[in-house]
Structure formats: structure tokens, C-alpha cells
Design a protein around this motif. Structure first.
Motif, short mmCIF file in Angstrom:
data_model
loop_
_atom_site.label_atom_id
_atom_site.label_comp_id
_atom_site.label_asym_id
_atom_site.label_seq_id
_atom_site.Cartn_x
_atom_site.Cartn_y
_atom_site.Cartn_z
N MET A 1 16.97 -2.71 2.87
CA MET A 1 17.03 -3.53 1.66
C MET A 1 17.25 -2.62 0.46
SD MET A 1 14.14 -5.95 -0.11
CE MET A 1 14.14 -7.17 1.15
N ASN A 2 18.17 -3.03 -0.41
CA ASN A 2 18.43 -2.29 -1.65
C ASN A 2 17.26 -2.45 -2.60
OD1 ASN A 2 21.15 -1.46 -1.05
ND2 ASN A 2 21.73 -3.59 -1.33
N LYS A 3 17.00 -1.42 -3.39
CA LYS A 3 15.92 -1.48 -4.38
C LYS A 3 16.14 -2.65 -5.34
CE LYS A 3 14.05 2.45 -5.66
NZ LYS A 3 13.77 3.73 -6.35
N ILE A 4 17.40 -2.86 -5.71
CA ILE A 4 17.72 -3.93 -6.66
C ILE A 4 17.34 -5.29 -6.09
CG2 ILE A 4 20.13 -4.53 -6.10
CD1 ILE A 4 19.03 -3.62 -9.57
N LEU A 8 15.33 -8.52 -7.71
CA LEU A 8 15.93 -9.86 -7.78
C LEU A 8 15.05 -10.89 -7.07
CD1 LEU A 8 19.66 -8.90 -7.27
CD2 LEU A 8 18.50 -9.49 -9.41
N LYS A 9 14.38 -10.49 -6.00
CA LYS A 9 13.44 -11.41 -5.33
C LYS A 9 12.25 -11.69 -6.24
CE LYS A 9 14.80 -10.67 -0.61
NZ LYS A 9 14.42 -10.27 0.73
N LEU A 10 11.78 -10.67 -6.96
CA LEU A 10 10.70 -10.87 -7.93
C LEU A 10 11.16 -11.83 -9.01
CD1 LEU A 10 7.91 -10.09 -9.11
CD2 LEU A 10 9.09 -8.22 -10.31
N ASP A 13 11.03 -15.25 -7.57
CA ASP A 13 9.65 -15.70 -7.43
C ASP A 13 9.03 -16.13 -8.75
OD1 ASP A 13 9.86 -15.14 -4.73
OD2 ASP A 13 8.73 -13.25 -4.85
N ARG A 14 9.42 -15.48 -9.83
CA ARG A 14 8.86 -15.79 -11.16
C ARG A 14 9.66 -16.87 -11.89
NH1 ARG A 14 6.81 -10.14 -13.84
NH2 ARG A 14 5.40 -9.54 -12.15
N GLY A 15 10.74 -17.35 -11.28
CA GLY A 15 11.53 -18.40 -11.91
C GLY A 15 12.32 -17.92 -13.12
N ALA A 16 12.63 -16.63 -13.16
CA ALA A 16 13.38 -16.07 -14.29
C ALA A 16 14.87 -16.38 -14.14
CB ALA A 16 13.15 -14.56 -14.37
N SER A 17 15.58 -16.41 -15.26
CA SER A 17 17.01 -16.68 -15.23
C SER A 17 17.84 -15.41 -15.22
CB SER A 17 17.41 -17.51 -16.46
OG SER A 17 17.13 -16.80 -17.65
N ASP A 18 17.28 -14.31 -15.74
CA ASP A 18 18.03 -13.06 -15.86
C ASP A 18 17.15 -11.87 -15.50
OD1 ASP A 18 20.61 -13.92 -17.44
OD2 ASP A 18 18.94 -14.85 -18.48
N TYR A 74 27.13 -11.10 -6.92
CA TYR A 74 26.30 -10.46 -5.90
C TYR A 74 25.42 -11.54 -5.29
CZ TYR A 74 22.94 -7.33 -3.70
OH TYR A 74 22.14 -6.68 -2.78
N GLU A 75 25.20 -11.45 -3.99
CA GLU A 75 24.40 -12.47 -3.31
C GLU A 75 23.40 -11.83 -2.37
OE1 GLU A 75 24.94 -16.58 -0.72
OE2 GLU A 75 26.69 -15.35 -1.18
N ILE A 76 22.19 -12.37 -2.39
CA ILE A 76 21.19 -12.04 -1.38
C ILE A 76 21.10 -13.29 -0.52
CG2 ILE A 76 18.80 -11.41 -0.88
CD1 ILE A 76 18.61 -10.27 -3.71
N PRO A 77 21.57 -13.22 0.74
CA PRO A 77 21.55 -14.42 1.59
C PRO A 77 20.16 -15.05 1.66
CG PRO A 77 22.80 -12.65 2.63
CD PRO A 77 22.13 -12.05 1.42
N ASN A 78 20.15 -16.36 1.60
CA ASN A 78 18.93 -17.17 1.65
C ASN A 78 18.00 -16.97 0.45
OD1 ASN A 78 19.67 -18.26 4.23
ND2 ASN A 78 18.99 -16.33 5.13
N VAL A 79 18.48 -16.28 -0.58
CA VAL A 79 17.68 -16.12 -1.80
C VAL A 79 18.43 -16.72 -2.98
CG1 VAL A 79 16.58 -14.49 -3.41
CG2 VAL A 79 16.49 -14.06 -0.94
N ALA A 80 19.53 -16.09 -3.39
CA ALA A 80 20.30 -16.58 -4.53
C ALA A 80 21.60 -15.80 -4.66
CB ALA A 80 19.50 -16.46 -5.82
N ARG A 81 22.46 -16.33 -5.53
CA ARG A 81 23.72 -15.68 -5.90
C ARG A 81 23.61 -15.37 -7.39
NH1 ARG A 81 29.24 -15.42 -4.24
NH2 ARG A 81 30.62 -15.81 -5.99
#
Length: 140
Positions: A1-4, A8-10, A13-18, A74-81
Motif C-alpha cells: 500500500m502506498n503511503k498516500i 486518503l483512507k483517513l 473515514d473523516r468525510g473530508a472532501s480534500d 487516481y483511484e483506490i479500488p473499493n474506497v474512492a476515486r
């Protein structure tokens, strides 16, 4: 898993937009319109390059090196784009990741007025005021 990806998962989880990553500052999230720092060290140019280069397509990274400003997805599968903007500023590199919603919200969910529904339902022609429809208006 990339550090980035962890950041992005955090963000998700926090409902942030950016998610903002900028040399000379700790990483930050935009949630409910407010910026908040993530508990992490100040980002160096080396940190920035080590985080961003693996997730940036090689041709895009080359373009960034030449122009100092690029956009890509950029996309993390099953998380977001995400829509990503890489840029260079006085302190060094910067990046902003913005979540691209996977579900299109309805007019009701967005809380928009009914007038917009009517405008959105027009299939052809110019959108104009009902009073002036079909007539050119002249002002003198």
C-alpha cells in the motif's frame, strides 16, 4: 500500500472532501469547509516526491517536472476515486486530492429549487425568460 493511500483512507473515514499535501507543512484535510492538520511531520521535498511519484502516471510526472502543474485521476479500488492537482509553489511541491463522488445526487438531495428542475428538463433550444420567449429584446 502506498503511503498516500493511508492518508486518503483517513480522508474518506473523516468525510473530508480534500486532502492537501504541501512541502513545508503537515498534511491537511478539508472537512465541512474547514482545514485541519493531520498529526504528521512537516513534509519535505523528498517526502513529497516519495509519496507522489508512485501514484502519478510516469508521463504525467514528466509533464509535472516540465510545467509544474498537472491534473490526473487516481483511484483506490473499493474506497474512492480522486481528482489530483500537482503544482509547484515557492516552498516546493504541492498536491490536492478531491473526492469524485461515485453517486450523482438528485435535485432534492442537493436542496435545489424546483425552477432548476424545469430548466434541466428542457431538451432543446435556448433557455430564456418565459415572458420574452421567442422574441428578441431591444434596449435603447
Amino acid at each position: 500500500m502506498n503511503k498516500i493511500d493511508r492518508f486518503l483512507k483517513l480522508m474518506n473515514d473523516r468525510g473530508a472532501s480534500d486532502f492537501h499535501l504541501t512541502v513545508g507543512r503537515p498534511p491537511m484535510l478539508r472537512a465541512s469547509g474547514s482545514m485541519e492538520s493531520i498529526r504528521y511531520r512537516t513534509i519535505s521535498e523528498t517526502d513529497f516526491n516519495e509519496m507522489m511519484k508512485p501514484v502519478t502516471p510516469p508521463k504525467v510526472w514528466e509533464e509535472y517536472a516540465q510545467s509544474n502543474d498537472v491534473d490526473f485521476a487516481y483511484e483506490i479500488p473499493n474506497v474512492a476515486r480522486y481528482r489530483v492537482n500537482l503544482f509547484r509553489q515557492q516552498r516546493g511541491g504541492g498536491a490536492v486530492f478531491r473526492v469524485i463522488p461515485t453517486k450523482i445526487m438528485t435535485i432534492e438531495q442537493l436542496g435545489l429549487p424546483d425552477q432548476l428542475r424545469r430548466i434541466a428538463s428542457i431538451r432543446s433550444g435556448l433557455v430564456s425568460s418565459p415572458v420574452r420567449r421567442g422574441r428578441a429584446s431591444r434596449r435603447r
